[in-house]
Design a protein around this motif. Structure first.
Motif, PDB file in Angstrom:
ATOM      1  N   THR A   1       0.687  -1.181   0.056  1.00  0.00           N
ATOM      2  CA  THR A   1      -0.078   0.131  -0.120  1.00  0.00           C
ATOM      3  C   THR A   1       0.750   1.123   0.006  1.00  0.00           C
ATOM      4  O   THR A   1       2.075   1.207   0.381  1.00  0.00           O
ATOM      5  N   GLY A   2       0.369   2.349  -0.618  1.00  0.00           N
ATOM      6  CA  GLY A   2       0.887   3.455  -0.718  1.00  0.00           C
ATOM      7  C   GLY A   2       0.051   4.637  -0.212  1.00  0.00           C
ATOM      8  O   GLY A   2      -1.352   4.413  -0.244  1.00  0.00           O
ATOM      9  N   GLU A   3       0.330   5.744  -0.499  1.00  0.00           N
ATOM     10  CA  GLU A   3      -0.771   6.927  -0.067  1.00  0.00           C
ATOM     11  C   GLU A   3      -1.751   6.938  -1.202  1.00  0.00           C
ATOM     12  O   GLU A   3      -3.092   7.161  -0.718  1.00  0.00           O
ATOM     13  N   LYS A   4      -1.661   6.495  -2.343  1.00  0.00           N
ATOM     14  CA  LYS A   4      -2.743   6.721  -3.271  1.00  0.00           C
ATOM     15  C   LYS A   4      -2.534   5.301  -4.070  1.00  0.00           C
ATOM     16  O   LYS A   4      -3.088   5.277  -5.233  1.00  0.00           O
ATOM     17  N   PHE A   5      -2.103   4.267  -3.760  1.00  0.00           N
ATOM     18  CA  PHE A   5      -2.433   3.004  -4.455  1.00  0.00           C
ATOM     19  C   PHE A   5      -2.518   1.726  -3.308  1.00  0.00           C
ATOM     20  O   PHE A   5      -2.006   1.990  -2.278  1.00  0.00           O
ATOM     21  N   VAL A   6      -2.736   0.672  -3.936  1.00  0.00           N
ATOM     22  CA  VAL A   6      -2.910  -0.508  -3.198  1.00  0.00           C
ATOM     23  C   VAL A   6      -2.760  -1.632  -4.214  1.00  0.00           C
ATOM     24  O   VAL A   6      -3.453  -1.648  -5.325  1.00  0.00           O
ATOM     25  N   LEU A   7      -1.734  -2.385  -4.049  1.00  0.00           N
ATOM     26  CA  LEU A   7      -1.432  -3.636  -4.872  1.00  0.00           C
ATOM     27  C   LEU A   7      -1.810  -4.746  -3.991  1.00  0.00           C
ATOM     28  O   LEU A   7      -1.202  -4.986  -2.940  1.00  0.00           O
ATOM     29  N   VAL A   8      -2.675  -5.696  -4.822  1.00  0.00           N
ATOM     30  CA  VAL A   8      -2.813  -6.947  -3.893  1.00  0.00           C
ATOM     31  C   VAL A   8      -2.639  -8.297  -4.849  1.00  0.00           C
ATOM     32  O   VAL A   8      -3.042  -8.302  -6.178  1.00  0.00           O
ATOM     33  N   GLY A   9      -2.151  -9.400  -4.245  1.00  0.00           N
ATOM     34  CA  GLY A   9      -2.073 -10.673  -4.750  1.00  0.00           C
ATOM     35  C   GLY A   9      -0.763 -10.792  -5.987  1.00  0.00           C
ATOM     36  O   GLY A   9      -0.080  -9.999  -5.974  1.00  0.00           O
ATOM     37  N   GLY A  10      -0.911 -11.810  -6.747  1.00  0.00           N
ATOM     38  CA  GLY A  10      -0.020 -12.255  -7.752  1.00  0.00           C
ATOM     39  C   GLY A  10       1.121 -12.993  -7.408  1.00  0.00           C
ATOM     40  O   GLY A  10       1.308 -12.961  -6.003  1.00  0.00           O
ATOM     41  N   SER A  11       1.549 -13.391  -8.245  1.00  0.00           N
ATOM     42  CA  SER A  11       3.106 -14.186  -7.787  1.00  0.00           C
ATOM     43  C   SER A  11       4.203 -13.190  -7.244  1.00  0.00           C
ATOM     44  O   SER A  11       4.043 -11.852  -7.671  1.00  0.00           O
ATOM     45  N   ALA A  12       5.317 -13.684  -6.899  1.00  0.00           N
ATOM     46  CA  ALA A  12       6.248 -12.773  -6.480  1.00  0.00           C
ATOM     47  C   ALA A  12       6.786 -11.782  -7.723  1.00  0.00           C
ATOM     48  O   ALA A  12       6.869 -10.633  -7.557  1.00  0.00           O
ATOM     49  N   GLU A  13       6.742 -12.291  -8.876  1.00  0.00           N
ATOM     50  CA  GLU A  13       7.163 -11.615  -9.834  1.00  0.00           C
ATOM     51  C   GLU A  13       6.333 -10.554 -10.295  1.00  0.00           C
ATOM     52  O   GLU A  13       6.502  -9.316 -10.598  1.00  0.00           O
ATOM     53  N   THR A  14       4.862 -10.963 -10.171  1.00  0.00           N
ATOM     54  CA  THR A  14       3.991 -10.194 -10.892  1.00  0.00           C
ATOM     55  C   THR A  14       3.850  -8.872  -9.861  1.00  0.00           C
ATOM     56  O   THR A  14       3.583  -7.853 -10.130  1.00  0.00           O
ATOM     57  N   HIS A  15       3.781  -9.215  -8.468  1.00  0.00           N
ATOM     58  CA  HIS A  15       3.710  -8.426  -7.294  1.00  0.00           C
ATOM     59  C   HIS A  15       5.034  -7.171  -7.594  1.00  0.00           C
ATOM     60  O   HIS A  15       4.702  -6.240  -7.430  1.00  0.00           O
ATOM     61  N   GLY A  16       5.893  -7.680  -7.843  1.00  0.00           N
ATOM     62  CA  GLY A  16       7.230  -7.021  -8.183  1.00  0.00           C
ATOM     63  C   GLY A  16       7.020  -5.943  -9.290  1.00  0.00           C
ATOM     64  O   GLY A  16       7.263  -4.917  -9.133  1.00  0.00           O
ATOM     65  N   ARG A  17       6.587  -6.399 -10.434  1.00  0.00           N
ATOM     66  CA  ARG A  17       6.153  -5.658 -11.273  1.00  0.00           C
ATOM     67  C   ARG A  17       5.375  -4.738 -11.084  1.00  0.00           C
ATOM     68  O   ARG A  17       5.342  -3.443 -11.823  1.00  0.00           O
ATOM     69  N   MET A  18       4.006  -4.887 -10.419  1.00  0.00           N
ATOM     70  CA  MET A  18       3.222  -3.883 -10.307  1.00  0.00           C
ATOM     71  C   MET A  18       3.634  -2.893  -9.202  1.00  0.00           C
ATOM     72  O   MET A  18       3.405  -1.609  -9.469  1.00  0.00           O
ATOM     73  N   THR A  19       4.536  -3.303  -8.560  1.00  0.00           N
ATOM     74  CA  THR A  19       5.131  -2.152  -7.658  1.00  0.00           C
ATOM     75  C   THR A  19       6.004  -1.212  -8.215  1.00  0.00           C
ATOM     76  O   THR A  19       6.008  -0.132  -7.828  1.00  0.00           O
ATOM     77  N   GLU A  20       6.702  -1.919  -9.139  1.00  0.00           N
ATOM     78  CA  GLU A  20       7.935  -0.992 -10.037  1.00  0.00           C
ATOM     79  C   GLU A  20       7.097  -0.225 -11.001  1.00  0.00           C
ATOM     80  O   GLU A  20       7.398   0.965 -10.910  1.00  0.00           O
ATOM     81  N   THR A  21       6.032  -0.776 -11.350  1.00  0.00           N
ATOM     82  CA  THR A  21       4.963  -0.014 -12.328  1.00  0.00           C
ATOM     83  C   THR A  21       4.432   1.410 -11.711  1.00  0.00           C
ATOM     84  O   THR A  21       4.422   2.433 -12.171  1.00  0.00           O
ATOM     85  N   VAL A  22       3.894   1.221 -10.312  1.00  0.00           N
ATOM     86  CA  VAL A  22       3.198   2.204  -9.893  1.00  0.00           C
ATOM     87  C   VAL A  22       4.242   3.049  -9.401  1.00  0.00           C
ATOM     88  O   VAL A  22       4.104   4.258  -9.193  1.00  0.00           O
ATOM     89  N   VAL A  23       5.416   2.817  -8.761  1.00  0.00           N
ATOM     90  CA  VAL A  23       6.449   3.817  -8.372  1.00  0.00           C
ATOM     91  C   VAL A  23       6.708   4.634  -9.406  1.00  0.00           C
ATOM     92  O   VAL A  23       6.884   6.036  -9.467  1.00  0.00           O
TER      93      VAL A  23
END
Length: 83
Positions: free
Chosen positions: A30-52
């Motif tokens: 979670t961040g101030e203006k985002f929430v990321l949930v689920g996914g494999s370790a790789e997918t979650h990492g890609r979502m995190t990098e994308t949102v940052v």
């Protein structure tokens, strides 16, 4: 004629959902203006990098999330997604 008041800023946030988790691990970021949930370790990492990177690009453009149109945001997200 009445002068219109400035409307309150729209509430805006990004929700990312990964659906490819098969290891049973619960991933939530979670961040101030985002929430990321689920996914494999790789997918979650890609979502995190994308949102940052997306928020970095918005900052570079001098804009807040609620100030961009959906099409512009889609272009920024696409550009920010790791290869």
């Amino acid at each position: 004629m009445k002068k219109k008041k400035n409307p309150a800023p729209r509430a805006a946030g990004i929700l990312g959902v990964g659906l490819d988790n098969d290891d049973g691990h619960k991933r939530i970021t979670t961040g101030e203006k985002f929430v990321l949930v689920g996914g494999s370790a790789e997918t979650h990492g890609r979502m995190t990098e994308t949102v940052v990177k997306t928020f970095e690009e918005l900052k570079a453009r001098g804009k807040e999330l609620h100030q961009v149109e959906p099409r512009e945001l889609a272009d920024i997200v696409h550009k920010s997604t790791p290869a």
